[in-house]
Design a protein around this motif. Structure first.
Motif, short mmCIF file in Angstrom:
data_model
loop_
_atom_site.label_atom_id
_atom_site.label_comp_id
_atom_site.label_asym_id
_atom_site.label_seq_id
_atom_site.Cartn_x
_atom_site.Cartn_y
_atom_site.Cartn_z
N ALA A 161 11.78 51.76 14.60
CA ALA A 161 12.60 50.75 15.24
C ALA A 161 11.74 49.61 15.75
N THR A 162 12.42 48.49 16.03
CA THR A 162 11.81 47.34 16.69
C THR A 162 12.29 47.35 18.14
N ILE A 163 11.35 47.24 19.08
CA ILE A 163 11.67 47.35 20.50
C ILE A 163 11.52 45.98 21.14
N LEU A 164 12.59 45.52 21.78
CA LEU A 164 12.61 44.25 22.50
C LEU A 164 12.75 44.52 23.99
N LEU A 165 12.30 43.57 24.79
CA LEU A 165 12.51 43.60 26.22
C LEU A 165 13.34 42.38 26.59
N SER A 166 14.57 42.62 27.03
CA SER A 166 15.45 41.51 27.36
C SER A 166 14.97 40.82 28.63
N PHE A 167 15.50 39.63 28.89
CA PHE A 167 15.11 38.89 30.08
C PHE A 167 15.68 39.50 31.35
N ASP A 168 16.54 40.51 31.19
CA ASP A 168 17.03 41.28 32.33
C ASP A 168 16.19 42.52 32.58
N GLY A 169 15.13 42.70 31.76
CA GLY A 169 14.25 43.86 31.92
C GLY A 169 14.72 45.10 31.21
N ASN A 170 15.68 45.00 30.30
CA ASN A 170 16.20 46.16 29.58
C ASN A 170 15.50 46.32 28.23
N HIS A 171 15.28 47.58 27.84
CA HIS A 171 14.71 47.87 26.52
C HIS A 171 15.82 47.84 25.48
N ILE A 172 15.57 47.15 24.40
CA ILE A 172 16.52 47.08 23.28
C ILE A 172 15.83 47.66 22.06
N ARG A 173 16.36 48.77 21.56
CA ARG A 173 15.78 49.47 20.41
C ARG A 173 16.70 49.25 19.21
N ILE A 174 16.20 48.54 18.21
CA ILE A 174 16.99 48.20 17.03
C ILE A 174 16.38 48.89 15.81
N PRO A 175 17.13 49.69 15.06
CA PRO A 175 16.58 50.33 13.85
C PRO A 175 16.03 49.29 12.88
N ASN A 176 14.91 49.63 12.23
CA ASN A 176 14.26 48.68 11.34
C ASN A 176 15.13 48.32 10.14
N ALA A 177 15.98 49.24 9.70
CA ALA A 177 16.89 48.91 8.60
C ALA A 177 17.84 47.79 9.02
N THR A 178 18.30 47.82 10.27
CA THR A 178 19.16 46.75 10.78
C THR A 178 18.38 45.45 10.91
N VAL A 179 17.15 45.53 11.40
CA VAL A 179 16.32 44.33 11.56
C VAL A 179 16.06 43.69 10.21
N PHE A 180 15.76 44.50 9.20
CA PHE A 180 15.41 43.98 7.88
C PHE A 180 16.58 43.26 7.23
N LYS A 181 17.80 43.71 7.50
CA LYS A 181 18.97 43.11 6.86
C LYS A 181 19.63 42.04 7.72
N SER A 182 19.19 41.90 8.98
CA SER A 182 19.89 41.00 9.90
C SER A 182 19.30 39.60 9.87
N ARG A 183 20.05 38.70 10.48
CA ARG A 183 19.60 37.34 10.71
C ARG A 183 18.71 37.34 11.94
N ILE A 184 17.46 36.89 11.79
CA ILE A 184 16.48 36.89 12.87
C ILE A 184 16.20 35.45 13.27
N VAL A 185 16.36 35.16 14.55
CA VAL A 185 16.02 33.84 15.09
C VAL A 185 14.76 34.01 15.94
N ASN A 186 13.67 33.38 15.51
CA ASN A 186 12.40 33.46 16.25
C ASN A 186 12.21 32.15 16.99
N TYR A 187 12.35 32.19 18.31
CA TYR A 187 12.23 30.99 19.12
C TYR A 187 10.78 30.61 19.39
#
Length: 443
Positions: A251-277
């Motif tokens: 999985a890809t692990i993000l940390l939201s600006f509220d301090g929460n961990h967001i765990r997204i499966p890599n299969a979802t990340v690979f197929k999703s629209r990614i916006v890199n700011y």
């Protein structure tokens, strides 16, 4: 009627193997010789005496017709009698009345003999089996040692995850090579095709059962080879926005600006629209501000652009812009934009400071920034009719207040102590693997 039932019972009781219609082919001679019948019987008895499983079979021959009686261990042995007897010269027809024995001892003896023969054969093959096992262990050990080495796997792999995959492939190849060599020594290479075929069928079934897991594993490989983000990048994946902590094999692990961990499966990340700011240094902020409907909108638009362009943290190119967005309840709303260098300026603070100074500039020019919130005020009672009919005096003209010059605040502080502390703690965990490396190509 009784005779018919008796015939049917006899037919049903007749063994299936005794009804074999295979008979000798050829021309039947006219001469009949008792000497020839005796010779045929002796020849058949000699043949059956040399073969296993026909000890309980008796043979009688009359006019070239062979009658077989007795029992055999199994049905297949009884059926073979027709084939053997039919090949003897002079046999005209075969009457096979042999049945399958029901004696437990007679039926178990061949199985015991076969088991003993296999044990004897296995004991005789023990030295060869030991040599085959030693060859298998040597090949497998060589593969394990080669897979454990750091080089060349870490040198040719873009990250540790791919290096481990290379090591697993090496182990599997050396295991298969060891099995092939061992079977070749034992002279049983024909078993290899059966083993590989069964393994292929089992692998196909497992692949369908864990399709999501396999898809996620392949996506992890692709993301680790060509990485769409780096650590600490601010990204948006399927509506989730946060800073990238790490990329694992699952999985890809993000940390939201509220301090929460967001765990997204890599299969979802690979197929999703990614916006890199964080990919581009320049980033645009925008905000909405409302003015009264009697204001000169052209002057207001020019005023907002000049105010934003005069801020020290706003880039001259691309230039700030503003436009009339919509007509709302009690106000006309404008959208104002500006560009900053997000590596040197905080986006949220720059946006807030630009909004504050723009509002002060508009109000300083005597233009009202109305409050579009509705307020309901309840009064204590109704005014008398005479007072209610009396017209209210005209409002006195409002004097434009003198707004002092407002200086822009410092927005270069990029730190968010709480969030940065969490990201650093996650990144410094030695037990948490991370596939993100600066050496890998970035999409």
């Amino acid at each position: 009627m009784i005779r018919l039932l008796a015939v049917l019972i006899c037919l049903c009781a007749t063994p299936i193997w005794a009804q074999d219609t295979s008979q000798p082919q050829g021309t039947i001679t006219v001469a009949d010789s008792a000497t020839q019948d005796a010779a045929i019987a002796v020849r058949i008895r000699d043949i059956l005496g040399e073969l296993d499983g026909f000890d309980g079979v008796t043979v009688s021959v009359s006019s070239g017709i062979v009658t077989l009686r007795g029992t055999t261990v199994d049905a297949s042995t009884a059926v073979r009698l027709n084939e053997l007897v039919g090949r003897v010269e002079g046999v005209v027809a075969i009457n096979n009345e042999v049945t399958e024995t029901t004696d437990v001892v007679a039926r178990l003896n061949p199985a015991v003999e076969r088991f003993q023969a296999r044990i004897t054969q296995a004991i005789a093959l023990l030295p060869l089996i030991a040599v085959a096992a030693l060859a298998f262990i040597c090949v497998l050990t060589l593969g394990m040692l080669l897979a454990r080495a750091r080089n060349p796997w870490e040198r040719i792999a873009p990250n540790a995850f791919i290096a481990n995959i290379y090591r697993q492939v090496v182990r599997i190849l050396f295991f298969i090579a060891g099995v092939v060599i061992a079977l070749d020594i034992l002279g049983a290479t024909a078993l290899l095709g059966t083993i590989l075929g069964a393994a292929g069928i089992v692998g196909l079934a497992i692949g369908f059962a864990v399709r999501d897991t396999v898809e996620n594993f392949i996506a992890s490989i692709m993301l680790s080879i060509r990485q769409p983000f780096r650590p600490n990048d601010v990204v948006e994946i399927q509506g989730d926005i946060g800073k990238v902590i790490r990329l694992t094999s699952r999985a890809t692990i993000l940390l939201s600006f509220d301090g929460n961990h967001i765990r997204i499966p890599n299969a979802t990340v690979f197929k999703s629209r990614i916006v890199n700011y964080s990919t581009n240094t320049e980033r645009r902020f925008s905000f909405e501000i409302g003015v009264s409907s009697d204001a000169d909108l052209a002057d207001v638009r020019q005023m907002t652009e000049e105010t934003v362009a005069g801020l020290p943290f706003v880039l001259a190119e691309p230039a700030p812009m503003s436009w009339i967005e919509r007509i709302g309840d009690g106000a006309i709303f404008l959208t104002v934009t500006g560009w900053i260098d997000q590596e040197a300026t905080s986006l949220v603070r720059a946006k807030g400071e630009a909004l504050r100074l723009t509002k002060a500039r508009i109000e300083g020019a005597g233009i009202e920034v109305p409050d579009t919130t509705y307020r309901v005020q309840l009064l204590g009672g109704l005014a008398p009719a005479t007072e209610a009919a009396r017209p209210s005096p005209p409002p006195s003209p409002t004097k434009v207040p003198d707004v002092p010059e407002v200086a822009a605040a410092d927005v270069t502080d990029m730190s968010e102590p709480g969030l940065d502390k969490l990201v650093d703690a996650e990144r410094s965990d030695p037990d948490a693997p991370d596939l993100l490396t600066d050496a890998a190509p970035k999409e």
